[in-house]
Write a protein that holds these residues in place. Structure first.
Motif, PDB file in Angstrom:
ATOM      1  N   ASP A  83      -0.302  -2.388   4.677  1.00  0.00           N
ATOM      2  CA  ASP A  83       0.075  -1.028   5.071  1.00  0.00           C
ATOM      3  C   ASP A  83      -1.016  -0.087   4.561  1.00  0.00           C
ATOM      4  N   LYS A  84      -1.881   0.362   5.490  1.00  0.00           N
ATOM      5  CA  LYS A  84      -3.041   1.160   5.095  1.00  0.00           C
ATOM      6  C   LYS A  84      -2.647   2.533   4.561  1.00  0.00           C
ATOM      7  N   GLU A  85      -1.650   3.149   5.198  1.00  0.00           N
ATOM      8  CA  GLU A  85      -1.248   4.498   4.806  1.00  0.00           C
ATOM      9  C   GLU A  85      -0.525   4.504   3.458  1.00  0.00           C
ATOM     10  N   ALA A  86       0.408   3.565   3.301  1.00  0.00           N
ATOM     11  CA  ALA A  86       1.153   3.491   2.042  1.00  0.00           C
ATOM     12  C   ALA A  86       0.349   2.793   0.944  1.00  0.00           C
ATOM     13  N   LYS A  87      -0.764   2.173   1.341  1.00  0.00           N
ATOM     14  CA  LYS A  87      -1.630   1.435   0.415  1.00  0.00           C
ATOM     15  C   LYS A  87      -0.857   0.334  -0.308  1.00  0.00           C
ATOM     16  N   LYS A  88      -0.194  -0.486   0.508  1.00  0.00           N
ATOM     17  CA  LYS A  88       0.579  -1.596  -0.037  1.00  0.00           C
ATOM     18  C   LYS A  88       0.278  -2.888   0.729  1.00  0.00           C
ATOM     19  N   ILE A  89       0.271  -3.993  -0.003  1.00  0.00           N
ATOM     20  CA  ILE A  89       0.046  -5.305   0.581  1.00  0.00           C
ATOM     21  C   ILE A  89       1.323  -6.109   0.431  1.00  0.00           C
ATOM     22  N   TYR A  90       1.846  -6.609   1.557  1.00  0.00           N
ATOM     23  CA  TYR A  90       3.068  -7.409   1.548  1.00  0.00           C
ATOM     24  C   TYR A  90       2.690  -8.886   1.693  1.00  0.00           C
ATOM     25  N   THR A  91       3.353  -9.735   0.936  1.00  0.00           N
ATOM     26  CA  THR A  91       3.007 -11.158   0.929  1.00  0.00           C
ATOM     27  C   THR A  91       4.197 -12.019   1.344  1.00  0.00           C
ATOM     28  N   GLU A  92       3.898 -13.264   1.700  1.00  0.00           N
ATOM     29  CA  GLU A  92       4.947 -14.203   2.098  1.00  0.00           C
ATOM     30  C   GLU A  92       5.883 -14.511   0.934  1.00  0.00           C
ATOM     31  N   GLU A  93       5.383 -14.323  -0.278  1.00  0.00           N
ATOM     32  CA  GLU A  93       6.196 -14.593  -1.466  1.00  0.00           C
ATOM     33  C   GLU A  93       7.077 -13.403  -1.844  1.00  0.00           C
ATOM     34  N   GLN A  94       7.123 -12.397  -0.947  1.00  0.00           N
ATOM     35  CA  GLN A  94       7.947 -11.187  -1.136  1.00  0.00           C
ATOM     36  C   GLN A  94       7.451 -10.286  -2.259  1.00  0.00           C
ATOM     37  N   GLU A  95       6.238 -10.508  -2.716  1.00  0.00           N
ATOM     38  CA  GLU A  95       5.665  -9.633  -3.744  1.00  0.00           C
ATOM     39  C   GLU A  95       4.829  -8.552  -3.069  1.00  0.00           C
ATOM     40  N   ILE A  96       4.947  -7.329  -3.565  1.00  0.00           N
ATOM     41  CA  ILE A  96       4.197  -6.198  -3.023  1.00  0.00           C
ATOM     42  C   ILE A  96       3.125  -5.795  -4.018  1.00  0.00           C
ATOM     43  N   VAL A  97       1.892  -5.672  -3.534  1.00  0.00           N
ATOM     44  CA  VAL A  97       0.761  -5.275  -4.387  1.00  0.00           C
ATOM     45  C   VAL A  97       0.209  -3.948  -3.881  1.00  0.00           C
ATOM     46  N   GLU A  98       0.119  -2.971  -4.748  1.00  0.00           N
ATOM     47  CA  GLU A  98      -0.382  -1.643  -4.372  1.00  0.00           C
ATOM     48  C   GLU A  98      -1.882  -1.543  -4.641  1.00  0.00           C
ATOM     49  N   PHE A  99      -2.555  -0.693  -3.865  1.00  0.00           N
ATOM     50  CA  PHE A  99      -3.995  -0.518  -4.059  1.00  0.00           C
ATOM     51  C   PHE A  99      -4.414   0.919  -3.768  1.00  0.00           C
ATOM     52  N   ASP A 100      -5.501   1.323  -4.410  1.00  0.00           N
ATOM     53  CA  ASP A 100      -6.198   2.562  -4.059  1.00  0.00           C
ATOM     54  C   ASP A 100      -7.455   2.221  -3.269  1.00  0.00           C
ATOM     55  N   TYR A 101      -8.066   1.083  -3.640  1.00  0.00           N
ATOM     56  CA  TYR A 101      -9.244   0.568  -2.953  1.00  0.00           C
ATOM     57  C   TYR A 101      -8.987  -0.895  -2.615  1.00  0.00           C
ATOM     58  N   LEU A 102      -9.400  -1.296  -1.423  1.00  0.00           N
ATOM     59  CA  LEU A 102      -9.171  -2.663  -0.974  1.00  0.00           C
ATOM     60  C   LEU A 102     -10.483  -3.295  -0.527  1.00  0.00           C
ATOM     61  N   VAL A 103     -10.719  -4.519  -0.978  1.00  0.00           N
ATOM     62  CA  VAL A 103     -11.911  -5.277  -0.579  1.00  0.00           C
ATOM     63  C   VAL A 103     -11.460  -6.489   0.229  1.00  0.00           C
ATOM     64  N   MET A 104     -11.845  -6.516   1.503  1.00  0.00           N
ATOM     65  CA  MET A 104     -11.523  -7.653   2.371  1.00  0.00           C
ATOM     66  C   MET A 104     -12.637  -8.692   2.225  1.00  0.00           C
ATOM     67  N   ALA A 105     -12.285  -9.859   1.668  1.00  0.00           N
ATOM     68  CA  ALA A 105     -13.289 -10.902   1.425  1.00  0.00           C
ATOM     69  C   ALA A 105     -12.728 -12.280   1.747  1.00  0.00           C
ATOM     70  N   ALA A 106     -11.877 -12.341   2.778  1.00  0.00           N
ATOM     71  CA  ALA A 106     -11.156 -13.576   3.090  1.00  0.00           C
ATOM     72  C   ALA A 106     -11.978 -14.587   3.890  1.00  0.00           C
ATOM     73  N   GLY A 107     -13.203 -14.236   4.272  1.00  0.00           N
ATOM     74  CA  GLY A 107     -14.092 -15.206   4.901  1.00  0.00           C
ATOM     75  C   GLY A 107     -13.755 -15.543   6.347  1.00  0.00           C
ATOM     76  N   THR A 108     -14.226 -16.705   6.768  1.00  0.00           N
ATOM     77  CA  THR A 108     -14.031 -17.161   8.149  1.00  0.00           C
ATOM     78  C   THR A 108     -13.444 -18.561   8.159  1.00  0.00           C
ATOM     79  N   ARG A 109     -13.137 -19.043   9.345  1.00  0.00           N
ATOM     80  CA  ARG A 109     -12.682 -20.413   9.521  1.00  0.00           C
ATOM     81  C   ARG A 109     -13.356 -20.961  10.774  1.00  0.00           C
ATOM     82  N   THR A 110     -13.321 -22.271  10.931  1.00  0.00           N
ATOM     83  CA  THR A 110     -13.909 -22.883  12.116  1.00  0.00           C
ATOM     84  C   THR A 110     -13.120 -22.459  13.355  1.00  0.00           C
TER      85      THR A 110
END
Length: 399
Positions: A83-110
């Motif tokens: 959630d870019k506006e609320a600055k929150k990351i929702y996960t499959e494990e039901q844990e919510i992580v808040e951020f002020d700055y986010l770094v996308m570094a998840a890479g690629t796949r075949t």
């Protein structure tokens, strides 16, 4: 306290983290669905029995503990929604992580083209669990050959589709490894064949003619059948149908014919290229959200000349370091630094203690010297990380 989140513990994510921990007054969270940093370029050594799992992975829990930052945490989570506006990351494990700055570094796949029927029979050795599966399958094939060599000596044919860096390196390592296996045991049933299929008119498209020539010469000496200017049309259970009208019997297929960005990019309504990679500005920011950065393979990164840089460890290091510094600069309201990656060269593992490379675009090297340079480069990256995980492990055992 400012909160910085990194999604992805690969090369670029680790380099960004190493910059961010210099500020002890921010909260840093590293999120990865895996518990380890996979040293992808060295997985071929794992398959060739030159290393084990401990040699090609860095434990993320002990790494973060070893960085000795008061507000750094690693979370083994799978991201479901951002959630870019609320600055929150929702996960499959039901844990919510808040951020002020986010770094996308998840890479690629075949990337497995959906228009090629049966491609689900192919292996993606970029993922560590598939690399382990293939390693075991490859060894089982070798065992079966010697087990029944007196009664039958059936052909074993491994086909590698895609002749970029990954395809060339895995084909060379397998060919060398099997060659040494049969020679060491003096086994008579040594009719293992490896073919490398390239849709381009050469292997290693985009590299220098001299480097291509050196690599092709090495592959030929290892007995690899190189098929160029040919596309894979269909993947059947025991044979491949190619655009040149031929069918090739196969025992295994390894597909290395392209990449696409991690599907996590679908969570961001930002500009992307055809492979799903995030387009970034000179500071590695996304076009809509200045507090969201993209680095490494997940981003389309350009140098000052506007040239798109290839996805490799050098670009991951430069972009990760630059993004980390720029976030710290933003936090302190200071001027950011443009990212201008320069390739230091390229080194290709070609089986055994043999490699070929181009250094700084100035000189070509091959053979043992190129191999030693490649091992030194890898060691210079891995050694400081090993010191950190050892420190983290000691700290963990004291708890």
């Amino acid at each position: 306290m400012e909160k910085v989140v990194i999604i992805g513990g690969g090369y670029s994510g680790i380099y960004a983290l190493q910059e961010l921990v210099k500020n002890k007054n921010i909260k840093i969270t590293l999120i990865d669905k895996h518990t380890f940093h996979n040293l992808q370029p060295e997985v071929y050594d794992l398959i060739a029995n030159k290393s084990n799992i401990a040699d090609v992975t860095i434990d993320l829990t002990t790494l973060c503990m070893g960085m000795n930052h008061p507000y750094l945490e690693y979370k083994n989570l799978k991201v479901r929604k951002i959630d870019k506006e609320a600055k929150k990351i929702y996960t499959e494990e039901q844990e919510i992580v808040e951020f002020d700055y986010l770094v996308m570094a998840a890479g690629t796949r075949t990337f497995f083209p959906p228009q090629i029927p049966g491609l689900n029979n192919a292996h993606d050795i970029k993922k560590l669990h598939w690399a382990m599966f293939f390693k075991q399958s490859f060894e089982n094939q070798l065992f079966k050959k010697i087990q029944f060599e007196a009664k039958q000596c059936d052909d074993t044919h491994i086909v590698v589709v895609g002749a970029g860096l990954s395809g060339v390196e895995i084909a060379a390592e397998m060919a060398y490894n099997s060659k040494m296996f049969f020679k060491r045991g003096n086994f008579s049933c040594d009719n293992l064949k490896i073919s490398l299929v390239s849709s381009s008119d050469t292997i290693l498209p985009g590299l220098t003619p001299q480097l291509i020539s050196m690599s092709h010469e090495r592959l030929k000496s290892l007995g690899i059948n190189v098929i160029t200017n040919t596309k894979l049309l269909k993947c059947n259970e025991d044979n491949l149908e190619l655009s040149n009208g031929t069918k090739i019997h196969h025992s295994f297929i390894i597909f290395t014919g392209g990449i696409e960005a991690s599907p996590i990019t679908s969570q961001l309504d930002v500009d992307k290229n055809g492979r799903g990679q995030i387009l970034v500005n000179e500071y590695l920011q996304t076009n809509k959200y200045p507090n969201i950065f993209a680095i490494g393979d997940i981003a389309e990164i350009k140098n000052k000349k506007g040239e798109i840089m290839p996805p490799n460890v050098t670009v991951a290091r430069i972009s990760g370091t630059c993004a980390g510094k720029n976030i710290l600069a933003m936090i302190k309201n200071k001027k950011m630094t443009p990212c201008d990656p320069k390739l230091e060269g390229i080194l290709i593992a070609l089986g055994g203690k043999y490699a070929a490379g181009n250094l700084y675009g100035l000189v070509h090297v091959k053979g043992r010297i190129a191999y030693e340079i490649k091992k030194y480069v890898f060691s210079s990256y891995r050694k400081p990380l090993l010191q950190l995980i050892k420190a983290g492990y000691k700290k963990l055992k004291k708890l």
